[in-house]
Every structure is written in C-alpha cells, then in structure tokens.
Design a protein around this motif. Structure first.
Motif, PDB file in Angstrom:
ATOM      1  N   PRO A   1      -6.689 -11.127   6.505  1.00 56.24           N
ATOM      2  CA  PRO A   1      -7.831 -10.581   5.743  1.00 56.24           C
ATOM      3  C   PRO A   1      -9.088 -10.389   6.594  1.00 56.24           C
ATOM      4  O   PRO A   1      -9.805  -9.400   6.420  1.00 56.24           O
ATOM      5  CB  PRO A   1      -8.081 -11.635   4.666  1.00 56.24           C
ATOM      6  N   SER A   2      -9.348 -11.307   7.518  1.00 55.15           N
ATOM      7  CA  SER A   2     -10.611 -11.166   8.252  1.00 55.15           C
ATOM      8  C   SER A   2     -10.384 -10.874   9.733  1.00 55.15           C
ATOM      9  O   SER A   2     -10.277  -9.719  10.120  1.00 55.15           O
ATOM     10  CB  SER A   2     -11.490 -12.398   8.048  1.00 55.15           C
TER      11      SER A   2
ATOM     12  N   ILE B   1      -5.907  -5.446   4.789  1.00 60.63           N
ATOM     13  CA  ILE B   1      -4.513  -5.689   4.397  1.00 60.63           C
ATOM     14  C   ILE B   1      -3.502  -5.111   5.382  1.00 60.63           C
ATOM     15  O   ILE B   1      -2.457  -5.696   5.602  1.00 60.63           O
ATOM     16  CB  ILE B   1      -4.190  -5.203   2.973  1.00 60.63           C
ATOM     17  N   ALA B   2      -3.788  -3.946   5.969  1.00 58.86           N
ATOM     18  CA  ALA B   2      -2.757  -3.319   6.803  1.00 58.86           C
ATOM     19  C   ALA B   2      -3.377  -2.406   7.842  1.00 58.86           C
ATOM     20  O   ALA B   2      -4.545  -2.018   7.731  1.00 58.86           O
ATOM     21  CB  ALA B   2      -1.792  -2.530   5.931  1.00 58.86           C
ATOM     22  N   ALA B   3      -2.580  -2.060   8.847  1.00 57.46           N
ATOM     23  CA  ALA B   3      -3.022  -1.104   9.869  1.00 57.46           C
ATOM     24  C   ALA B   3      -1.869  -0.194  10.255  1.00 57.46           C
ATOM     25  O   ALA B   3      -0.706  -0.577  10.208  1.00 57.46           O
ATOM     26  CB  ALA B   3      -3.548  -1.829  11.105  1.00 57.46           C
ATOM     27  N   GLU B   4      -2.272   0.994  10.624  1.00 60.16           N
ATOM     28  CA  GLU B   4      -1.341   1.991  11.131  1.00 60.16           C
ATOM     29  C   GLU B   4      -1.850   2.302  12.534  1.00 60.16           C
ATOM     30  O   GLU B   4      -3.036   2.560  12.709  1.00 60.16           O
ATOM     31  CB  GLU B   4      -1.487   3.213  10.239  1.00 60.16           C
ATOM     32  N   ILE B   5      -0.955   2.244  13.531  1.00 59.05           N
ATOM     33  CA  ILE B   5      -1.398   2.363  14.918  1.00 59.05           C
ATOM     34  C   ILE B   5      -0.618   3.470  15.612  1.00 59.05           C
ATOM     35  O   ILE B   5       0.606   3.522  15.513  1.00 59.05           O
ATOM     36  CB  ILE B   5      -1.162   1.039  15.688  1.00 59.05           C
ATOM     37  N   VAL B   6      -1.346   4.346  16.305  1.00 54.34           N
ATOM     38  CA  VAL B   6      -0.701   5.320  17.187  1.00 54.34           C
ATOM     39  C   VAL B   6      -1.157   4.986  18.598  1.00 54.34           C
ATOM     40  O   VAL B   6      -2.361   4.834  18.839  1.00 54.34           O
ATOM     41  CB  VAL B   6      -1.080   6.765  16.819  1.00 54.34           C
TER      42      VAL B   6
ATOM     43  N   TYR C   1      -8.420  -1.591   3.879  1.00 54.87           N
ATOM     44  CA  TYR C   1      -8.949  -2.782   3.209  1.00 54.87           C
ATOM     45  C   TYR C   1      -8.310  -2.929   1.824  1.00 54.87           C
ATOM     46  O   TYR C   1      -7.709  -1.991   1.309  1.00 54.87           O
ATOM     47  CB  TYR C   1     -10.472  -2.656   3.054  1.00 54.87           C
ATOM     48  N   SER C   2      -8.520  -4.104   1.244  1.00 56.79           N
ATOM     49  CA  SER C   2      -7.926  -4.382  -0.075  1.00 56.79           C
ATOM     50  C   SER C   2      -8.483  -3.446  -1.143  1.00 56.79           C
ATOM     51  O   SER C   2      -7.828  -3.203  -2.154  1.00 56.79           O
ATOM     52  CB  SER C   2      -8.161  -5.842  -0.466  1.00 56.79           C
TER      53      SER C   2
ATOM     54  N   VAL D   1       0.876  -1.157   0.000  1.00 55.26           N
ATOM     55  CA  VAL D   1       0.000   0.000   0.000  1.00 55.26           C
ATOM     56  C   VAL D   1       0.915   1.208   0.000  1.00 55.26           C
ATOM     57  O   VAL D   1       1.692   1.393   0.924  1.00 55.26           O
ATOM     58  CB  VAL D   1      -0.875   0.048   1.263  1.00 55.26           C
ATOM     59  N   ALA D   2       0.859   1.998  -1.054  1.00 53.07           N
ATOM     60  CA  ALA D   2       1.727   3.170  -1.126  1.00 53.07           C
ATOM     61  C   ALA D   2       0.870   4.422  -1.003  1.00 53.07           C
ATOM     62  O   ALA D   2      -0.019   4.651  -1.797  1.00 53.07           O
ATOM     63  CB  ALA D   2       2.487   3.174  -2.439  1.00 53.07           C
TER      64      ALA D   2
END
Ligand SMILES: *[C@@H]1O[C@H](CO)[C@@H](O)[C@H](O)[C@H]1NC(C)=O
Ligand SMILES: *[C@@H]1O[C@H](CO)[C@@H](O)[C@H](O)[C@H]1NC(C)=O
Length: 394
Positions: free
Chosen positions: A131-132, A89-94, A157-158, A48-49
C-alpha cells in the motif's frame, strides 16, 4: 479475426476461468467488465479489471551508471512512497535494458529481458504492490559501451487513480551488492543515475512494447537458417526443423500468441505440438493468432517450424510473436513478451527425429541456428504483413 480488445480481454478471462473454477464468478467478472472499465471486485480479492493501458516510454529516459565497468552487474533502484491518503494496489511495468536484466519489486523476482540482448523488444510485467512504500530494482549488465535501461511504471491506487514513474535521474545506481533489491536496503548513499538519452536516440532507437492487441513488426528481427550454410551461400534443397521454447515468468499464464512468419520457401508451424498452419513465401508474412484455452494452461510455449528450401539457393525464416499473458491472481493487466527469430532458436544436426515438434522433445543437443542478417536484409528486403487468419484455440 479476433482483433478487438474486448475479445482479447475475454480471452484473458477465459484463461482465468480455470483459476477461478466457479463459473458464477467468471460471468460476474465479464458482467463487471462490460459495465465499467475500472472495477474493484470483492469476490476475487484484490482485483483491478480494466483494458490493457496504452503504457508508453515516450517520457522515459535511458539511464545507466557513470564510469560503468563493462560486464559488471549494477543495481538501478527507484523507491516510491505514495502521497498522503493514497494506497497503492498494483503496477504495470514496461522495461528493456541494453543488454541484460533481472527485475525485482520489493525484493521479489518479476522477470528478465528477452535473450539474447534484444533491447528493441521490451517486456511488460504486472505486479501487486504494497500500500505505501515500494521498491523497483533492476540487476543489470552490459557487454560494452551502450549500457542503458528504459522503463515506465504505471501505478494504480485503491481509488483507481493512477500515477506514472519513468526512468530518469531520480533513480539511484550503484554496483549490485547482495540484497540491494530488498525493501529494507538503504540506497541513500547511492549516486543518481546518469541520463544517456531519450526514446528514439541512437544506438537504441525505438522500442517495441507488448500491447493488447499486439502490434508486431520485424524491425531488428533476424533471418535465420540452420548452421549448415555452405560458404557459397547456395543452400541445398531440403527441409530443416527449428525450435524455440518460451517460458513465462513467475505467475504469468499464457493467454494468446500473435505470430507473423515469412519463409523462403515453405513452412509448417506447430505451437505446443499442435499444427497451426502451412504456408509458402516471404514477400508477405502470414499472420496467425493462437489462443491458449486448454486446462490447465500451458507452462511453456514451444514454437516448432519445419522449413523447406524448395531449390538450391537462399533459404531463411523470419518470425515474430508477441505472447500475451494474464497474471494468475489478477484480471486487467496483460503481461507480454516477444519471441522473434534469433540465435536462441535451435535446429537439428541430422535427420529429423519423430516427435521433434512436441513440447516434451529434448532439443538440448540441437545447435543454435545462424543469423543471415537483420530485417530488412537482402535478398528478401521489405516484407509485408498480411491480415490475421481466424484465431485458433488450442
Ligand atoms: C545479478 O545478476 C547476476 C547474473 O544473474 C548474478 O550473478 C548476480 O549475483 C546478481 N546480483 C545480485 C546482487 O543479485
Ligand atoms: C498442412 O499440409 C498437410 C499436407 O500437405 C495437410 O495434411 C495439413 O492439413 C495442412 N495443415 C494445415 C494446418 O494447413
């Protein structure tokens, strides 16, 4: 100056370059980034860019365990299953905790809080998701009555749509029993988290979030000096060597460091053994940007500062840095941590040895520095932050 987000993303891509190896994929990624903010690219796998998001804690709550036993370790868990037809697909966490935490996603260790008890300075993590069904889990502890965790999780999400999880009463909290961070752990019997406040509430107040480009402040940063401070407070003239080592969390590759530094009186700053700057004075902090472009990239960042007290009297160092990191396997999420002047820094006891500023130098017998007060402590009071000097590539 190098402060435009686009140049930061370029820096991240340059850091990625060593990993990709193939220059064609490198240029293809840049091309894709220029065209669209969101790109899913086949040639680098699950990528993911996009530019670093403006993730915020504004809608998150400080949560903790009811009837918490001081110094015990508790688990804070959030299970998440996406809506039907959506694939994560991915997560960003603070996140930050008063006081300590280890953070896990699906049982895998991601990272920890910034020692010692730097609740004010959150960390930003980047992770890949299943994915889930996914589980976000904190193993956390507090020394007293202020125990609290605050977090925001930005999910992608994808189809590149996003969702946000905030810390709130929907999280479950209990004693940290073995395996509680695993996907397979059943937390249905765990009680709901207790909400202790919202962002801005005392005693935690505001939280600094690693951002791209960084916004660094001296809020709650300590003025430090060596442990050799006479009772009179009149520090003799002379030079002191101070070191602080930062180790990135697993999978994080350092891309850049934004540094602000204020010194009563003179300093020389090295990063990973390379002299970055000389300077004097505390009224206006100097601002430096260091890009990590070497191959392979550094596995740790060592800040070394020679501080000189020009004449007997007050002496001190006030230092803040935000280190931005790109995950080794993915573009688009910028992880970040703060390193500030605090009692994790160490200083030499005696004469300053040769090579002390080098990353490999063994400082394990150097004692910790002391805090002389938290910004904006007297006699230095408010410090302005100067414009950034041209970025330095090392
Ligand atoms: C939580 O962290 C503490 C400190 O590192 C550790 O002693 C404890 O075993 C951890 N608990 C679990 C369940 O992982
Ligand atoms: C720092 O000062 C020394 C001598 O005073 C000089 O040789 C050196 O080039 C300076 N370094 C920087 C980065 O300004």
């Amino acid at each position: 100056m190098d402060h435009a987000p686009s140049s930061r993303i370029k820096g991240a891509l340059e850091a990625l370059h060593w990993h990709c190896g193939d220059p064609m994929s490198f240029f293809a990624v840049i091309f894709a980034l220029l065209l669209v903010p969101f790109v899913r690219s086949a040639f680098l796998g699950d990528i993911v860019a996009r530019q670093s998001s403006s993730i915020s804690l504004a809608n998150s709550e400080w949560i903790w365990q009811d009837n918490y036993v001081y110094n015990s370790w508790i688990g804070l868990r959030k299970d998440f299953t996406p809506p039907l037809g959506k694939s994560l697909i991915a997560a960003e966490i603070v996140a930050t905790v008063d006081v300590y935490f280890d953070f896990y996603v699906n049982g895998n260790y991601v990272g920890s809080g910034t020692p010692p008890a730097r609740t004010r300075f959150s960390n930003r993590f980047c992770v890949d998701l299943e994915p889930s069904y996914n589980v976000f889990a904190f193993n956390a502890s507090s020394t007293g009555g202020n125990g609290a965790m605050i977090a925001t999780i930005l999910l992608t999400y994808s189809d590149l749509t996003t969702d946000t999880i905030v810390s709130d009463a929907s999280w479950r909290v209990s004693d940290a029993v073995a395996g509680f961070e695993q996907l397979s752990f059943d937390d249905t019997a765990w009680p709901a988290a207790v909400v202790r406040g919202v962002l801005g509430d005392a005693p935690w107040d505001d939280v600094n979030i690693p951002a791209d480009p960084p916004v660094i402040t001296f809020d709650r940063v300590d003025w430090i000096w060596t442990n050799a401070i006479p009772a009179s407070g009149q520090i003799p003239a002379g030079s002191r060597a101070m070191r602080r080592t930062f180790a990135p969390f697993p999978g994080q590759v350092p891309a850049s460091a934004d540094i602000i530094i204020s010194m009563d009186n003179d300093y020389t700053l090295w990063v990973n053994g390379i002299q970055i700057a000389n300077g004097s004075g505390f009224a206006t902090a100097h601002h430096y940007i260091v890009n990590f472009v070497s191959t392979p990239p550094p596995t740790e960042i060592v800040f070394a500062i020679l501080g000189t007290n020009a004449a007997a009297g007050p002496a001190g160092l006030l230092f803040g840095a935000e280190i931005n990191m790109v995950p080794s396997d993915r573009v688009g999420c910028i992880a970040g941590s703060f390193v500030v002047s605090d009692v994790v820094w160490v200083s030499t006891k005696g004469a300053i040895p040769t090579g002390w500023e080098q990353p490999g130098f063994d400082d394990s017998d150097w004692p910790p520095v002391v805090s002389e007060g938290t910004y904006p402590a007297a006699p230095w009071d408010t410090v302005k932050i100067g414009a950034a000097a041209p970025a330095i590539n090392i």
